[in-house]
Design an enzyme around this catalytic site. Structure first.
Site, PDB file in Angstrom:
ATOM      1  N   LYS A   1       0.959  -1.195   0.078  1.00 48.49           N
ATOM      2  CA  LYS A   1       0.008  -0.059  -0.082  1.00 48.49           C
ATOM      3  C   LYS A   1       0.910   1.234  -0.163  1.00 48.49           C
ATOM      4  O   LYS A   1       0.615   2.219  -0.712  1.00 48.49           O
ATOM      5  CB  LYS A   1      -0.925  -0.013   1.238  1.00 48.49           C
ATOM      6  CG  LYS A   1      -2.075  -1.126   0.921  1.00 48.49           C
ATOM      7  CD  LYS A   1      -2.746  -1.300   2.372  1.00 48.49           C
ATOM      8  CE  LYS A   1      -3.646  -2.670   2.025  1.00 48.49           C
ATOM      9  NZ  LYS A   1      -4.625  -3.139   3.252  1.00 48.49           N
TER      10      LYS A   1
ATOM     11  N   GLN B   1      -4.732  -1.525   9.059  1.00 48.17           N
ATOM     12  CA  GLN B   1      -4.652  -3.069   8.608  1.00 48.17           C
ATOM     13  C   GLN B   1      -5.036  -3.741   9.357  1.00 48.17           C
ATOM     14  O   GLN B   1      -4.820  -3.831  10.760  1.00 48.17           O
ATOM     15  CB  GLN B   1      -3.152  -3.325   8.386  1.00 48.17           C
ATOM     16  CG  GLN B   1      -2.942  -4.543   7.541  1.00 48.17           C
ATOM     17  CD  GLN B   1      -3.248  -4.498   6.479  1.00 48.17           C
ATOM     18  OE1 GLN B   1      -3.324  -3.548   5.407  1.00 48.17           O
ATOM     19  NE2 GLN B   1      -3.847  -5.679   6.014  1.00 48.17           N
TER      20      GLN B   1
ATOM     21  N   ASP C   1     -11.139   2.497   3.249  1.00 50.21           N
ATOM     22  CA  ASP C   1     -11.471   1.051   3.051  1.00 50.21           C
ATOM     23  C   ASP C   1     -12.836   0.895   3.050  1.00 50.21           C
ATOM     24  O   ASP C   1     -13.482  -0.327   2.584  1.00 50.21           O
ATOM     25  CB  ASP C   1     -11.121   0.290   4.595  1.00 50.21           C
ATOM     26  CG  ASP C   1      -9.719  -0.360   4.398  1.00 50.21           C
ATOM     27  OD1 ASP C   1      -9.309  -0.545   3.095  1.00 50.21           O
ATOM     28  OD2 ASP C   1      -9.031  -0.608   5.360  1.00 50.21           O
TER      29      ASP C   1
END
Ligand code: NDP
Length: 302
Positions: free
Chosen positions: A75, A119, A142
Site C-alpha cells: 500500500k 490494517q 477502506d
C-alpha cells in the site's frame, strides 16, 4: 495470502494469445487494468499538486503479522507511485484500544491526512468494530465504516469496499455488460459478498447472493451470466457450477498443495466453459490496492 512476486503471471499472459483459437475463456487482466487505474490517478494527483493540493494517507499497523506487513508495504509503495504522501504508524502488539482510538482521533482532525487505513486484523484485545467506527467516514478509504456501508445500501455517495469496487472496474473495463444480467455472488461477507451484491444491483444486474446455507448451490450458480466467487475455499467452483459462456470472477487467494497461488475457482476446469475469467494471481488481487488509492484521491476531493 499475498499476491506479488509471482512469476506465473507472465506465463499466463503469454498464453492469452493462443486461447481464442482453443475456444478457452478470455482472460480478464487485473494486472493491466489496475496499472491503468494507477496511471490515471498519478496524473490526477500531479494535477492536484500543481494546484497546491497534496494528498496524505495514514497507514496504521498494530503488531507485526508478516502477511499484514507485506500488505502495508504494498500500500505504501502504491502511494509512492501515485504521488500520495503516506504516513506510517507501526504500533507494538500490546497497544491498547484506547491508544489506537486516540491516534485515529488525532488523524481525523489532521487536515493533511485524507485517508486513514487500519490494517486488519488487529490483535484480539482490540475490538475491530470499535476501531472501524472511530475512523471519520470522510477518511474511511477502506469503506468499512457503517455509514459508508449504509450509504451504499441506500444508493448514496460514500466510500465502497475496495475489492468489490475493483471487480466492477474489471467488468466495466473489460466491456462486460452488467445491466439486466443474472449475477450470482457466492459469499456474503461484509467486505466482499454483501458490498459486491449491492454494487451489481446498483449497475442494474439481477442479483442473487448465496452462502453456506444455500440449497442446491450448483443450480443457482448455473443461472449466472456473471458469477462472482468469494467462498474462501480453494478451487471449490469447477465447471459443473458454471453456465456455458458465463463470466467468472475469482476473488479467492490460497496456496495449493504445490504451494502455488490459486483461487476459489478451479481455473483449468472453468476456463473450458466460461467466456471470460479472472486468473489468480493477476485478476482481482491487484485491483484492491488500485481502488484504495482511488478512494484516497476521492477523499482529498471532498
Ligand atoms: P469469508 O470467509 O468471510 O466468507 C466466505 C463466504 O462464503 C461466507 O459468506 C460463507 O457463508 C460462504 N461459504 C463458505 N462455504 C460455503 C459453501 N460450501 N457453499 C456456499 N457458500 C459458502 O471470506 P471473504 O469474503 O473475506 O473472502 C472470500 C475469499 O476472497 C477468500 O479466499 C479471501 O482470501 C479472498 N479475498 C481476496 C481479496 C483480494 O484482494 N483478492 C480480498 C478479500 C478476500 P456463510 O456466511 O453462511 O458462512
Amino acid at each position: 495470502m499475498i499476491e506479488n512476486d509471482f512469476p506465473d503471471i507472465e506465463k499466463i499472459l503469454r498464453k492469452m494469445t493462443n486461447r481464442k483459437e482453443k475456444n478457452m475463456a478470455r482472460l480478464i487482466d487485473g494486472k493491466k487494468i489496475s496499472q491503468q487505474i494507477k496511471d490515471e490517478l498519478k496524473e490526477k494527483v500531479a494535477a492536484m499538486k500543481s494546484e497546491g493540493k497534496e494528498i496524505g494517507m495514514a497507514v496504521i499497523q498494530v503488531g507485526n503479522d508478516p502477511a499484514s506487513s507485506v500488505y502495508v508495504g504494498n500500500k505504501k509503495k502504491a502511494c509512492e507511485y501515485i504521488g500520495i504522501r503516506s504516513e506510517s504508524y507501526e504500533l507494538p502488539e500490546e497497544t491498547t484500544q484506547e491508544e489506537l482510538i486516540t491516534l485515529i482521533g488525532k488523524l481525523n482532525d489532521d487536515d493533511r491526512i485524507h485517508g486513514i487505513l487500519v490494517q486488519l486484523p488487529v490483535p484480539k484485545h482490540i475490538d475491530e468494530d470499535t476501531v472501524i467506527k472511530a475512523i471519520s467516514p470522510r477518511k474511511d478509504v477502506d469503506g468499512f465504516h457503517p455509514q459508508s456501508v449504509g450509504a451504499l445500501s441506500i444508493g448514496q455517495k460514500g466510500f465502497v469496499s475496495c475489492t468489490p469496487a475493483g471487480i466492477i472496474q474489471l467488468l466495466k473495463r473489460s466491456n462486460v455488460d452488467i445491466e439486466g444480467r443474472e449475477c450470482v455472488v457466492i459469499g456474503r461477507s461484509n467486505i466482499v459478498g454483501k458490498p459486491m451484491a449491492l454494487l451489481l444491483l446498483r449497475e442494474n444486474g439481477t442479483v442473487t447472493v448465496t452462502h453456506s446455507k444455500t440449497r442446491d448451490l450448483k443450480e443457482v450458480c448455473r443461472r449466472a451470466d456473471i458469477l462472482v466467487v468469494a467462498v474462501g475455499r480453494p478451487k471449490m467452483i469447477d465447471a459443473s457450477y458454471v453456465k456455458e459462456g458465463a463470466v467468472v470472477i475469482d476473488v479467492g487467494i490460497h496456496r495449493d498443495e504445490n504451494n502455488r497461488l490459486c483461487g476459489d475457482v478451479d481455473f483449468e476446469s472453468v476456463e473450458q466453459v466460461a467466456s471470460a475469467i479472472t486468473p489468480v494471481p493477476g485478476g482481482v488481487g491487484p485491483m484492491t490496492i488500485a481502488m484504495l488509492m482511488n478512494n484516497c484521491v476521492e477523499a482529498a476531493l471532498l
